[in-house]
Motif scaffolding. Sequence first.
Motif, short mmCIF file in Angstrom:
data_model
loop_
_atom_site.label_atom_id
_atom_site.label_comp_id
_atom_site.label_asym_id
_atom_site.label_seq_id
_atom_site.Cartn_x
_atom_site.Cartn_y
_atom_site.Cartn_z
N TYR A 203 0.83 -1.20 0.00
CA TYR A 203 0.00 0.00 0.00
C TYR A 203 0.87 1.25 0.00
N PRO A 204 0.30 2.34 -0.49
CA PRO A 204 1.01 3.62 -0.32
C PRO A 204 1.21 3.88 1.16
N ARG A 205 2.29 4.58 1.49
CA ARG A 205 2.57 4.89 2.90
C ARG A 205 1.43 5.67 3.55
N ARG A 206 0.79 6.50 2.74
CA ARG A 206 -0.32 7.28 3.28
C ARG A 206 -1.59 6.89 2.57
N ARG A 207 -2.44 6.13 3.26
CA ARG A 207 -3.68 5.66 2.66
C ARG A 207 -4.81 6.61 2.97
#
Lengths: 310, 298
Positions: free
Chosen positions: B288-292
């Motif tokens: 996942y992207p680091r900031r979901r």
Amino acid sequence: MNSLRLALAQIAPELGELGQNLERHHALLGEARGAGAGLIVFPELGLTGYLLQDLAAEVAMRLDDPRLTRLAKATSGMSAVVSFVEESADHRLFISAALLEDGAIRHVHRKLYLPTYGLFDERRFFAAGDSLRATPSRLGIGLGIAVCEDFWHLSVPALLALDGAQLLINVSSSPGRDLAATNEVGLGTASSWRSLMRTYAQLTTSFVVFCNRVGVDESISFWGGSEVIAPSGQAVLSAPLYDEGLFTVDIALADIRRERIALPLLRDERPELVVREFGRIVSERAGLADDTTAEAGSGPGLDSAPEPAR
Amino acid sequence: MSERTPAMDGAGGDQDRGFELPPELAIDTDVARRVMADFIRGQLRQAGFERAVLGLSGGIDSGLVAYLTAEAIGPERLLCVLMPYRTSSPASRSDAETVVERLGCASEVVDISPMVDPFFEGQREASALRRGNVMARMRMTVLYDRSVTWGGLVVGTGNKTEALIGYTTLFGDSACAFNPIGDLYKSQVRQVAAAIGVPDAIIRKAPSADLWPGQTDEAEAGFAYPELDRLLFWRIDKRRSTEELVAMGFDGAWIERVDRMVAGSEFKRQVPPVAKLGPRTAGVDYLYPRRRPGAARR
């Protein structure tokens, strides 16, 4: 023929925030309509953001998704190209770009070439489209829609133009890289794309629209620099690098006829020759026919013989 | 699009510039500054932060990052922490203070001597390497503590050259929430620093980890940055083979030594591996992207 006002939405989508991005699309559609635009183009994955990884399945929409239907409804009297993660009935995920017109989805293009090298990893998360078609539109000209990497394959703009497109549209999420002082705009990626778009416009004697996003997903920055190139290869709109904005330009559709009369490249195309030679190459690469152009000693399907080991 | 000639900073040559910039490493500093500013703002916004904190040593790397961060979010949102050890050079301290003064950002001085010295009590034999590592990790600890009190993310200040040869302390100076200059070679750091207005004295002085008096990177490692930057650029970015590099004039034994440093420090540039046991494993097949969405601090 008259003039067409194009609007390019060079936006920075929020990664994974489908609701927020939908709102922004509705707002910009309204703004483009207010500005008298006949066609608004949004960038690749403008509804979802680019670097989704496992989020792709979570933001995917089927073509009958009510959120997409509502967005299409907002296009009465105009045309829009929007891009999102499409989930097919058999649950494959595609990077798709749809032409929305007069309240309905008129055409869907599924990205054909999924870069999976260097900083790209698209094939891991997405399925590749299987067909390429130009589409008629309410604008009175044929449109050819493609997504980013599709235009790094020569055949795509060529096929679209032969299939009746007079306006080629490439929607992109192109990550900027190779910052060198020796490039015309200081960015290797931008120099490459600028060359491609001018070349395609000239060779297909079509208008070319390049809509690229801006903003940052994780490590990568998208450089914008959206452009509209006339059939002569001249740029008629060059949006700034990295700035968000809705950029409009009027294009004279008569330029298409003028250029195609003066420079009848499409008239002189030889699709039957191309398809014949492609057919031969495909057979040879599959090892189904003797390769008449291979070096002596090449293996089946290969054109080059191995170098003698040193 | 703005058609313009590339910004060749200090085009007058290395003499005028005060440092050597190999031509193949020259970048368009306007584009670079724009990308890094957007990157800094984007990282903070996605995490739900408005402020940033960094360790300011008085050297060029952290000096440049201070300028970039101030440019991106405004100096009032930046806290620079000066963390001298008792043997740190007073010149470093005063250079750092100059940066703070010029930027008008918040600053704090935290002397790490009372944290480091008790750690090594009764261990006179502790090597410079161990002491240097502990100093770097104490500074990291201070920064992550101030990250809470200041309410800002820790900005990394390591450059590409030192990251590639492994001249960093794991979980020390390399620890950060994000790093705007980690893809800039030292020579490029100097080029951008000159363009953004980092004080000349900081740009011209010999780079040093400042772990003991008189230490300099180049003396310690036996290389000059511009030459090392060139080698790394051709080797890594431009994928040149050893034969090709030798033909370009690089010394074979030196290429081999640098290759070993790069290969030997691969672990410092990657997240530690987790033993794969379950169906989905972070970093392996849970990606996942680091900031979901929904992850931002409200």
